[in-house]
Design an enzyme around this catalytic site. Structure first.
Site, PDB file in Angstrom:
ATOM      1  N   ASP A  64      -5.253   8.839  -6.879  1.00 47.05           N
ATOM      2  CA  ASP A  64      -3.806   8.703  -6.704  1.00 47.05           C
ATOM      3  C   ASP A  64      -3.439   7.283  -6.284  1.00 47.05           C
ATOM      4  O   ASP A  64      -2.488   6.696  -6.787  1.00 47.05           O
ATOM      5  CB  ASP A  64      -3.315   9.669  -5.622  1.00 47.05           C
ATOM      6  N   CYS A  84     -10.471  13.425  -2.826  1.00 44.68           N
ATOM      7  CA  CYS A  84      -9.119  12.920  -3.051  1.00 44.68           C
ATOM      8  C   CYS A  84      -8.128  14.081  -3.159  1.00 44.68           C
ATOM      9  O   CYS A  84      -8.506  15.241  -3.312  1.00 44.68           O
ATOM     10  CB  CYS A  84      -9.077  12.043  -4.299  1.00 44.68           C
ATOM     11  N   ASP A  85      -6.852  13.744  -3.120  1.00 44.18           N
ATOM     12  CA  ASP A  85      -5.790  14.709  -2.862  1.00 44.18           C
ATOM     13  C   ASP A  85      -5.820  15.959  -3.726  1.00 44.18           C
ATOM     14  O   ASP A  85      -5.667  17.073  -3.223  1.00 44.18           O
ATOM     15  CB  ASP A  85      -4.423  14.044  -3.071  1.00 44.18           C
ATOM     16  N   LYS A  86      -5.950  15.810  -5.031  1.00 42.71           N
ATOM     17  CA  LYS A  86      -5.739  16.952  -5.919  1.00 42.71           C
ATOM     18  C   LYS A  86      -6.986  17.781  -6.147  1.00 42.71           C
ATOM     19  O   LYS A  86      -6.891  18.935  -6.538  1.00 42.71           O
ATOM     20  CB  LYS A  86      -5.178  16.480  -7.277  1.00 42.71           C
ATOM     21  N   SER A 101       3.701  10.672  -1.703  1.00 43.19           N
ATOM     22  CA  SER A 101       2.380  10.568  -1.115  1.00 43.19           C
ATOM     23  C   SER A 101       2.460  11.025   0.331  1.00 43.19           C
ATOM     24  O   SER A 101       3.504  10.932   0.979  1.00 43.19           O
ATOM     25  CB  SER A 101       1.920   9.110  -1.167  1.00 43.19           C
ATOM     26  N   GLU A 138       4.132  10.613  -7.504  1.00 40.78           N
ATOM     27  CA  GLU A 138       4.405  10.302  -6.101  1.00 40.78           C
ATOM     28  C   GLU A 138       5.110   8.958  -5.989  1.00 40.78           C
ATOM     29  O   GLU A 138       4.788   8.015  -6.711  1.00 40.78           O
ATOM     30  CB  GLU A 138       3.095  10.245  -5.301  1.00 40.78           C
ATOM     31  N   CYS A 196      -8.187   8.679   2.302  1.00 39.29           N
ATOM     32  CA  CYS A 196      -7.224   7.810   2.990  1.00 39.29           C
ATOM     33  C   CYS A 196      -7.044   8.241   4.445  1.00 39.29           C
ATOM     34  O   CYS A 196      -6.921   9.429   4.757  1.00 39.29           O
ATOM     35  CB  CYS A 196      -5.894   7.823   2.250  1.00 39.29           C
ATOM     36  N   CYS A 239     -12.633   7.945  -2.068  1.00 40.85           N
ATOM     37  CA  CYS A 239     -12.579   9.316  -1.538  1.00 40.85           C
ATOM     38  C   CYS A 239     -13.760  10.151  -2.010  1.00 40.85           C
ATOM     39  O   CYS A 239     -14.167  11.094  -1.322  1.00 40.85           O
ATOM     40  CB  CYS A 239     -11.290  10.002  -1.996  1.00 40.85           C
TER      41      CYS A 239
END
Length: 535
Positions: free
Chosen positions: A61, A102-104, A451, A425, A174, A29
């Site tokens: 993650d 990435c996610d966070k 997730s 998650e 992702c 990511c």
């Protein structure tokens, strides 16, 4: 000292713009973001500012999923926000361009922007392209679900290894409407990133150009005195929730939008998701519950045409300010609709679901709320018997070993923000359930979270969490649990007097960590229903 890092005498007359890079080799990511940061810096310089690139952390993650390491994931959101605030504050930088993948690190960047309230633009690192396995498009969630297929004897060792090697073909976040693409879309809808920047491939001319234009935009915002809190209004958050709903986005959007609103001092609650979900349909047929990946949305024109449709339907506020210095309505004025014949994004006359998929539940198991992701494909009501686990790993072992059967409600507790700590998650157990073919027959509830790749009959963010003595701590094996998405309830079907008797016997557990970042986080963090914030 600044001469030593490359400043000329003329540079001291320019506004200094921080370019925060979340570059790292720990995840695809973010592996390309150093390049995007340099393009953003060029954009700043071209607009007359002086760029200063600095960095912050990221964690993966996907790689930490299902392990003790996943407890650090949500914690990293706070570390990122704190570190950006620290650098910007210490160095006195005038404006900010932050680049996340990435996610966070995306909500972490935006939380910092809201706290600092200095002119700022967010850049999304972009989506990964699909991989190919046995002639079909695959992504990281395909591998998680294949683990369940392998455990059920439906996939060989060799095939699983082959899938592993082809699921992630390069840089980018992702590939479905998972948390990264959800939050990128939400941030664009908030007005903090340039139009259509959330729907671009990570490795593309479009993304490099977006980064450079973001750098220039930050300088223009500085010149005009437009700050994040001028953009982050209640109307902007309504727009973000609307877009997330239309896309069928991740449950993590609830957690992160609440946290961003808290940082911006905007009053937002879980009930706003219910209010908006009653009138906004799910229109995008995107993974995990749909057919398509983000790359297909990019190919047909990205997010902007959907936002224009929503605006024309009266579902978005067009008068809100954005980082272009113009209103949302003006940004969308020249946007063309999707090409005829595409079915990635449905029309209002044929939605995937006629109302929102993010369903806020309450009841005697979740007095302060819980978040369900109900696509409609798994049904809207589930009644089953509790199978209780106090750790994710124990639940996953039971699923893979075939000890979870039709009619079970898997209960995973002591995984909340404080109890985990870190609110892991549950992609591994939910994917294992799907991989074993139990997606329609088994539900899973938790005080942890999910997730964006999770689908099936799942409920997370249950508050109060078990560690705080929430009712989830009182559930026993064999209890009947009812999940009702229409009534918006989550119920433990036992008499109130029996629940009270169990409560009298319950004793608090000792913290799992007593030193270090996880211990500090557990002491500071709020409940999931308020965004799991530490501020």
């Amino acid at each position: 000292m600044l001469h030593a890092v490359g400043f000329t005498r003329d540079d001291f007359q320019k506004s200094q713009v921080g370019v925060c890079s979340t570059w790292s080799q720990v995840t695809p990511c973010n592996v390309h973001i150093d390049v995007l940061a340099r393009h953003a810096a060029d954009g700043v310089a071209g607009a007359g500012g002086k760029p200063i690139i600095f960095s912050t952390i990221t964690v993966s993650d996907g790689i930490s999923m299902g392990t003790e390491g996943m407890k650090y994931s949500l914690v990293s959101r706070e570390v990122i926000a704190d570190s950006i605030e620290t650098v910007m504050g210490a160095e006195g930088l005038d404006a900010l361009v932050a680049i996340g993948g990435c996610d966070k690190n995306m909500p972490g960047c935006v939380i910092a922007m809201a706290r600092l309230n200095r002119p700022a633009v967010f850049v999304y690192g972009g989506t990964i392209m699909p991989g190919t396995f046995q002639g079909r498009a695959v992504d990281i969630v395909s591998v998680f679900e294949a683990v369940g297929q392998h455990a059920a004897g439906k996939l060989s060792d060799a095939a699983l290894a082959d899938l592993e090697q082809h699921a992630c073909p390069g840089a980018g976040s992702c590939g479905g409407m998972y948390t990264a693409n959800t939050m990128a879309s939400a941030i664009e809808a908030l007005g903090l990133s340039l139009p259509n920047s959330s729907a671009q491939a990570a490795i593309s001319d479009a993304k490099r150009d977006d980064s450079a234009r973001a750098g220039a935009a930050a300088v223009r915002l500085l010149e005009r005195g437009i700050r994040p809190r001028d953009i982050l209004t209640k109307k902007a958050f309504d727009n973000a929730i609307t877009v997330v709903t239309a896309l069928g986005g991740s449950t993590n959007a609830v957690l992160h939008l609440l946290a961003i609103a808290h940082a911006a001092e905007v009053r937002l609650s879980m009930d706003d998701f219910t209010r908006i979900g009653r009138r906004v349909p799910v229109l995008a047929d995107l993974k995990p519950s749909g057919k398509y990946m983000m790359a297909e949305l990019v190919k047909i024109g990205g997010l902007a045409p959907l936002m224009k449709r929503l605006l024309e339907r009266g579902l978005l506020h067009g008068d809100v300010m954005t980082v272009t210095g113009q209103t949302l309505a003006k940004n969308l004025r020249e946007v063309r609709d999707y090409p005829p014949g595409q079915d990635v994004v449905r029309g209002f006359d044929a939605p995937i679901k006629k109302d929102g998929h993010l369903v806020i539940l309450r009841g005697n198991l979740a007095p302060d709320g819980a978040v369900a992701k109900i696509s409609g494909k798994e049904g809207e009501r589930f009644v089953g018997r509790a199978r209780v686990f106090d750790r994710e790993e124990a639940a996953l072992s039971a699923i893979l070993a075939g000890r979870i059967t039709k009619g079970d409600v898997v209960v995973i507790r002591y995984e909340g923000p404080r109890g985990g700590p870190g609110m892991r998650e549950m992609l591994s157990p939910t994917s294992a359930i799907m991989g074993r073919g139990l997606g329609a027959d088994v539900a899973l509830i938790t005080d942890g979270r999910f997730s964006g790749g999770t689908h099936g009959f799942v409920v997370g963010h249950i508050t109060p969490e078990a560690f705080d003595g929430g009712p989830l701590a009182l559930v026993k094996n064999g209890d009947t649990i009812t999940i009702d998405a229409r009534a918006r309830t989550l119920t433990l079907d036992i008499p109130a007097k029996d629940l009270a008797a169990r409560r009298r016997k319950w004793r608090p557990r000792k913290p799992r960590y007593t030193r270090g970042v996880l211990a500090k986080y557990a002491k500071l963090v709020s409940t999931a229903s308020s965004g799991a914030v530490t501020d």
